[in-house]
Design an enzyme around this catalytic site. Structure first.
Site, PDB file in Angstrom:
ATOM      1  N   THR A 153       7.825  59.772  44.945  1.00 27.70           N
ATOM      2  CA  THR A 153       8.896  59.001  44.318  1.00 27.70           C
ATOM      3  C   THR A 153      10.202  59.148  45.071  1.00 27.70           C
ATOM      4  OG1 THR A 153       7.895  59.131  42.153  1.00 27.70           O
ATOM      5  CG2 THR A 153      10.244  58.783  42.180  1.00 27.70           C
ATOM      6  N   THR A 164       5.962  64.272  43.023  1.00 23.87           N
ATOM      7  CA  THR A 164       6.033  65.392  42.079  1.00 23.87           C
ATOM      8  C   THR A 164       4.714  65.659  41.349  1.00 23.87           C
ATOM      9  OG1 THR A 164       6.787  63.969  40.274  1.00 23.87           O
ATOM     10  CG2 THR A 164       8.485  65.006  41.648  1.00 23.87           C
ATOM     11  N   ASP A 165       3.808  64.664  41.354  1.00 20.69           N
ATOM     12  CA  ASP A 165       2.636  64.810  40.483  1.00 20.69           C
ATOM     13  C   ASP A 165       1.771  66.014  40.844  1.00 20.69           C
ATOM     14  OD1 ASP A 165       3.450  62.714  38.975  1.00 20.69           O
ATOM     15  OD2 ASP A 165       2.046  61.251  39.808  1.00 20.69           O
TER      16      ASP A 165
HETATM   17  C1  SIN Z   1       6.503  61.301  41.742  1.00 19.91           C
HETATM   18  O1  SIN Z   1       6.745  61.554  42.903  1.00 19.91           O
HETATM   19  O2  SIN Z   1       7.292  61.672  40.836  1.00 19.91           O
HETATM   20  C2  SIN Z   1       5.301  60.555  41.266  1.00 19.91           C
HETATM   21  C3  SIN Z   1       4.480  59.992  42.342  1.00 19.91           C
HETATM   22  C4  SIN Z   1       3.923  61.010  43.274  1.00 19.91           C
HETATM   23  O3  SIN Z   1       3.608  62.136  42.858  1.00 19.91           O
HETATM   24  O4  SIN Z   1       3.778  60.693  44.452  1.00 19.91           O
END
Ligand code: SIN
Length: 378
Positions: free
Chosen positions: A58, A139-140
């Protein structure tokens, strides 16, 4: 401007093996290719040097709407665009950028993890001129990459993993400030000898313990029982404690590792079927982690199936917990068999990463048990 500077290879590419020397009074950004082949922007010889490894997520995501924080495309813009949004970074550090990948973190594979660990070891650990590393990441599954790098990069230099919850096109996108703070921590002598850390939302959290606690909000990364290592106020890091190693943490080398064996996680639930376990084995899992109920619990029938898999196939099974926090103590699983491995304080995702590293390093069942035992309290 910053991006074009990074792109602009100085016509006579200046390669310096160690100190990147330059006139201390020269304040124009200076771009050259360092001896590892990285395009390096040097603002000021007195600043620390940091390499930023971009993977996507993200933080590099875009959306058609400035108010959308869902339904956007992760991993859409490259590292130069990310850096362009934060020219203030050059007041803190001289930087080099490496585009490892540009994907949503769900597409980060063990092959990419090995590439990251090897390049950080080579470009940062082995370069005496480099102060630290920053990894931009979705973040995932960020906590898994952070745990992997914490286990496999062990030179004492800070490795900071950073992401964002809002895409780069959102009003009040959190990525630029998170990136600035991540570079600030990576540049700080105070951050040495603390392992890998996640820096987001002004918090500094140990990669060994951090987990994503909320699917949507910006204050998501926490070490629920263990707390934060520190925080940033006005881009100055403050650590609450001197450097300390998490109980049971060990260092591993992946220098000669070319692949990580498959480890599956099975989520325990009421009336769970044993064939989920047999299917994982039949599909090629070389290790299994159970996200057990409470302190690693599974039904008595599933427990017997685990005994079969351990005895008949020699496949290690680690019992972790599906709960948000807490531990699986050795005493809670060893009553069933000495072969049952308790995850201690490692959640299923971290247990899976550790088991993969141990299997890749050829560890046997006893050595695997010992490696996990360190993180349990008994
Ligand atoms: C994010 O980055 O918050 C969600 C998508 C990902 O993990 O690439």
């Amino acid at each position: 401007m910053f991006a074009s500077l990074l792109l602009l290879l100085a016509a006579s590419a200046y390669a310096s093996p160690i100190v990147y020397p330059r006139d201390v009074n020269d304040t124009d950004p200076f771009v050259f290719t360092n001896y590892n082949g990285l395009n390096f922007t040097q603002m000021n010889i007195t600043l620390p040097n940091v390499t930023i490894f971009a993977t996507g997520g993200t933080i590099a995501g875009t959306s058609g709407s400035s108010t959308a924080t869902t339904g956007y495309t992760a991993g859409a813009v490259g590292i130069l665009t990310l850096l362009d949004a934060v020219p203030q970074i050059l007041n803190i550090s001289n930087v080099a950028g490496v585009q490892i990948s540009n994907v949503g973190s769900e597409d980060v594979t063990s092959t990419l993890l090995l590439k990251m660990a090897k390049e950080i070891n080579e470009f940062v650990c082995e370069d005496p001129a480099m102060a630290g590393a920053v990894v931009t990441h979705g973040t995932d599954v960020l906590e898994e990459t952070a745990f992997f790098l914490d286990a496999t990069v062990n030179c004492g230099k800070p490795v900071i993993i950073v992401g964002a919850m809002r895409p780069s096109t959102a009003i009040s996108a959190d990525g630029p400030f998170n990136l600035l703070e991540a570079v600030t921590v990576a540049s700080s002598p105070l951050a040495k000898d603390r392992g890998a850390m996640v820096v987001m939302n002004d918090r500094i959290v140990s990669a060994y313990y951090v987990t994503k606690t909320n699917a949507n909000t910006m204050d998501t990364f926490k070490a629920v029982e263990m707390g934060n290592l520190g925080e940033l106020i006005s881009d100055t890091p403050y650590f609450f404690y001197p450097p300390v190693k998490p109980t049971g943490k060990k260092a591993y080398s992946v220098a000669n590792v070319t692949s990580i064996p498959r480890v599956d996680i099975l989520f325990a639930y009421e009336d769970m079927h044993n064939d989920t376990l047999y299917n994982a084995v039949a599909s090629g899992a070389k290790g299994i982690v159970i996200a057990g109920a409470g302190a690693g619990g599974v039904s008595s029938s599933f427990n017997s199936a685990m005994e079969d898999v351990i005895n008949d196939y020699g496949i290690p099974i680690v019992q972790s917990t599906r709960a948000m926090s807490g531990e699986v103590p050795v005493s809670d699983v060893s009553s069933d068999s000495a072969l049952h491995i308790a995850s201690g304080y490692l959640n299923p995702m971290k247990s899976r990463i550790l088991l993969g590293i141990l299997l890749a390093n050829g560890k046997n069942m006893t050595q695997i048990s010992e490696a996990f035992a360190g993180s349990a309290d008994d």
